[in-house]
Design a protein around this motif. Structure first.
Motif, short mmCIF file in Angstrom:
data_model
loop_
_atom_site.label_atom_id
_atom_site.label_comp_id
_atom_site.label_asym_id
_atom_site.label_seq_id
_atom_site.Cartn_x
_atom_site.Cartn_y
_atom_site.Cartn_z
N SER A 1 1.24 5.52 -12.95
CA SER A 1 2.21 4.53 -12.50
C SER A 1 3.37 5.16 -11.74
CB SER A 1 2.74 3.73 -13.70
OG SER A 1 3.48 4.57 -14.56
N VAL A 2 3.33 6.49 -11.57
CA VAL A 2 4.43 7.18 -10.90
C VAL A 2 3.91 7.93 -9.67
CG1 VAL A 2 6.26 8.90 -11.12
CG2 VAL A 2 5.67 7.46 -13.08
N PRO A 3 4.38 7.57 -8.48
CA PRO A 3 3.92 8.26 -7.26
C PRO A 3 4.43 9.70 -7.20
CG PRO A 3 4.98 6.15 -6.76
CD PRO A 3 5.30 6.48 -8.17
N ASN B 1 -0.92 -0.39 -5.88
CA ASN B 1 -1.59 0.48 -6.86
C ASN B 1 -0.77 1.71 -7.22
OD1 ASN B 1 -4.45 -0.66 -7.43
ND2 ASN B 1 -4.23 -0.85 -5.21
N ARG B 2 0.52 1.69 -6.84
CA ARG B 2 1.51 2.67 -7.27
C ARG B 2 1.27 4.08 -6.73
NH1 ARG B 2 5.91 1.83 -8.11
NH2 ARG B 2 6.27 3.19 -9.88
N TYR B 3 0.59 4.19 -5.59
CA TYR B 3 0.49 5.50 -4.94
C TYR B 3 1.77 5.83 -4.20
CZ TYR B 3 -4.48 5.61 -6.06
OH TYR B 3 -5.67 5.63 -6.72
N PHE B 4 2.49 4.78 -3.79
CA PHE B 4 3.80 4.91 -3.16
C PHE B 4 4.69 3.79 -3.67
CE2 PHE B 4 0.71 6.35 0.07
CZ PHE B 4 1.11 7.67 0.20
N ASP B 5 6.00 4.05 -3.73
CA ASP B 5 6.92 2.94 -3.99
C ASP B 5 8.17 3.02 -3.12
OD1 ASP B 5 8.60 4.82 -5.16
OD2 ASP B 5 8.21 4.17 -7.22
N PRO C 1 9.27 -6.65 -1.56
CA PRO C 1 9.96 -5.36 -1.58
C PRO C 1 11.47 -5.50 -1.48
CG PRO C 1 9.13 -5.81 0.62
CD PRO C 1 8.66 -6.95 -0.25
N ILE C 2 12.17 -4.47 -1.87
CA ILE C 2 13.60 -4.36 -1.61
C ILE C 2 13.76 -3.74 -0.23
CG2 ILE C 2 15.77 -3.32 -2.35
CD1 ILE C 2 14.50 -3.04 -5.15
N VAL C 3 14.43 -4.43 0.68
CA VAL C 3 14.63 -3.92 2.04
C VAL C 3 16.09 -3.54 2.22
CG1 VAL C 3 14.43 -4.39 4.51
CG2 VAL C 3 12.76 -5.37 2.91
N CYS C 4 16.33 -2.27 2.52
CA CYS C 4 17.70 -1.79 2.74
C CYS C 4 17.88 -1.46 4.21
CB CYS C 4 17.95 -0.54 1.90
SG CYS C 4 17.77 -0.82 0.14
N ALA C 5 18.61 -2.31 4.92
CA ALA C 5 18.84 -2.11 6.35
C ALA C 5 20.26 -1.67 6.65
CB ALA C 5 18.53 -3.39 7.12
N HIS C 6 21.10 -1.61 5.61
CA HIS C 6 22.49 -1.19 5.77
C HIS C 6 22.80 -0.09 4.76
CE1 HIS C 6 24.06 -4.06 8.70
NE2 HIS C 6 23.24 -4.94 8.16
N SER D 1 14.19 4.86 -10.44
CA SER D 1 13.30 4.46 -11.53
C SER D 1 12.70 3.07 -11.33
CB SER D 1 14.05 4.51 -12.86
OG SER D 1 15.14 3.62 -12.84
N SER D 2 13.19 2.33 -10.35
CA SER D 2 12.67 0.99 -10.10
C SER D 2 11.25 1.05 -9.56
CB SER D 2 13.57 0.26 -9.10
OG SER D 2 12.97 -0.95 -8.68
N SER D 3 10.36 0.24 -10.14
CA SER D 3 8.97 0.23 -9.69
C SER D 3 8.75 -0.71 -8.51
CB SER D 3 8.05 -0.19 -10.85
OG SER D 3 8.38 -1.50 -11.29
N ARG D 4 9.74 -1.50 -8.19
CA ARG D 4 9.62 -2.43 -7.06
C ARG D 4 9.59 -1.64 -5.75
NH1 ARG D 4 13.92 -7.30 -5.99
NH2 ARG D 4 12.98 -8.16 -4.08
#
Length: 271
Positions: A31-33, A136-140, A163-168, A178-181
């Motif tokens: 579960s951890v990339p 499948n948790r190969y990348f997060d 997904p969480i999108v950070c544009a700023h 630690s967030s799996s999202r």
């Protein structure tokens, strides 16, 4: 430097696609990339968006003919002309940013151009596979220099995950390793805003939160780079810094290069 020469110089560091698949798939905790991804413009090419190299070829020819008054065009001659006569704004090491800023004076002009480039483009099948790998948790965590929304659009089209999108830069404060999202971090901003980073001055360095988050995540993850030529110092300086100590990128950095790619000197040095 071309791909063939680079292979000759760095043959001891070359790895195959099968090697990379093995590294990504071998995890002590499923579960951890082990890796984050860094995507450049080449990742969106199959979706119909021109790469920085494509745009440079168009802009260089157009600007050279305008400034020289000549109708014929040769790449080498054009570069020499611009270096000799317009070194006050032209940068051979970062043609994209210098030509982009010369062609479009203002941030809102550059934003409108980018918006036109990405308008009505759809994620290619590659983005669908990436969403599946993320599921499948190969990348997060995916860093991208791209202004488009193809990756986040792919999540909406091909999965139920948001997904969480950070544009700023300011939006990165709340992001936890630690967030799996799934996390999409836009290193140069989003085309919807005028503060996209595209000029020479803007790509000299990453903003503070973005830089700190990239460094923080690199303590845990290796990095796989796809479709990015390494033409701006903002990212290359951080990666170079990280590679100077074994505390970061413990799982390595792997730079995916195609046979027809031109490898710039900074990337050659880093590799």
């Amino acid at each position: 430097m071309d791909y063939k020469k680079l292979r000759e110089e760095l043959s001891h560091k070359e790895r195959t696609i099968d090697d990379l698949i093995s590294y990504i798939g071998t995890r002590t905790n499923n579960s951890v990339p082990n890796y984050s991804l860094l995507l450049g413009a080449g990742a969106s090419f199959s979706s119909g968006i021109r790469t920085g190299g494509n745009l440079v070829d168009v802009w260089r020819q157009e600007i050279y003919k305008k400034l020289s008054g000549k109708s014929d065009y040769d790449v080498k001659v054009a570069k020499e002309f611009l270096i000799t006569n317009h070194s006050n704004w032209y940068s051979l090491s970062n043609e994209y940013s210098s030509l982009f800023e010369y062609k479009f004076d203002l941030p809102n002009q550059r934003r409108r151009f980018v918006e036109q480039e990405v308008d009505n483009k759809l994620p290619s099948i590659g983005y669908s596979y990436l969403v599946s790998l993320t599921k499948n948790r190969y990348f997060d965590t995916v860093y991208t220099t791209n202004f488009d929304d193809l990756l986040s659009e792919a999540f909406y089209q091909f999965s139920q995950t948001r997904p969480i999108v950070c544009a700023h830069d300011s939006s990165l404060n709340s992001i936890s390793i630690s967030s799996s999202r799934p996390k999409i971090i836009k290193l140069h901003g989003d085309y919807l805003f005028d503060d996209i980073k595209s000029t020479l001055r803007e790509t000299e360095s990453l903003e503070s939160n973005t830089k700190e988050k990239l460094i923080e995540f690199s303590k845990e993850y290796g990095l796989i780079v796809i479709g990015y030529s390494g033409n701006d110092r903002s990212i290359m300086d951080v990666i170079s810094h990280l590679l100077k100590t074994e505390e970061y990128l413990k799982n390595g950095i792997y730079w995916c290069i195609r046979e027809d790619d031109h490898i710039n000197p900074e990337l050659t040095k880093l590799l």
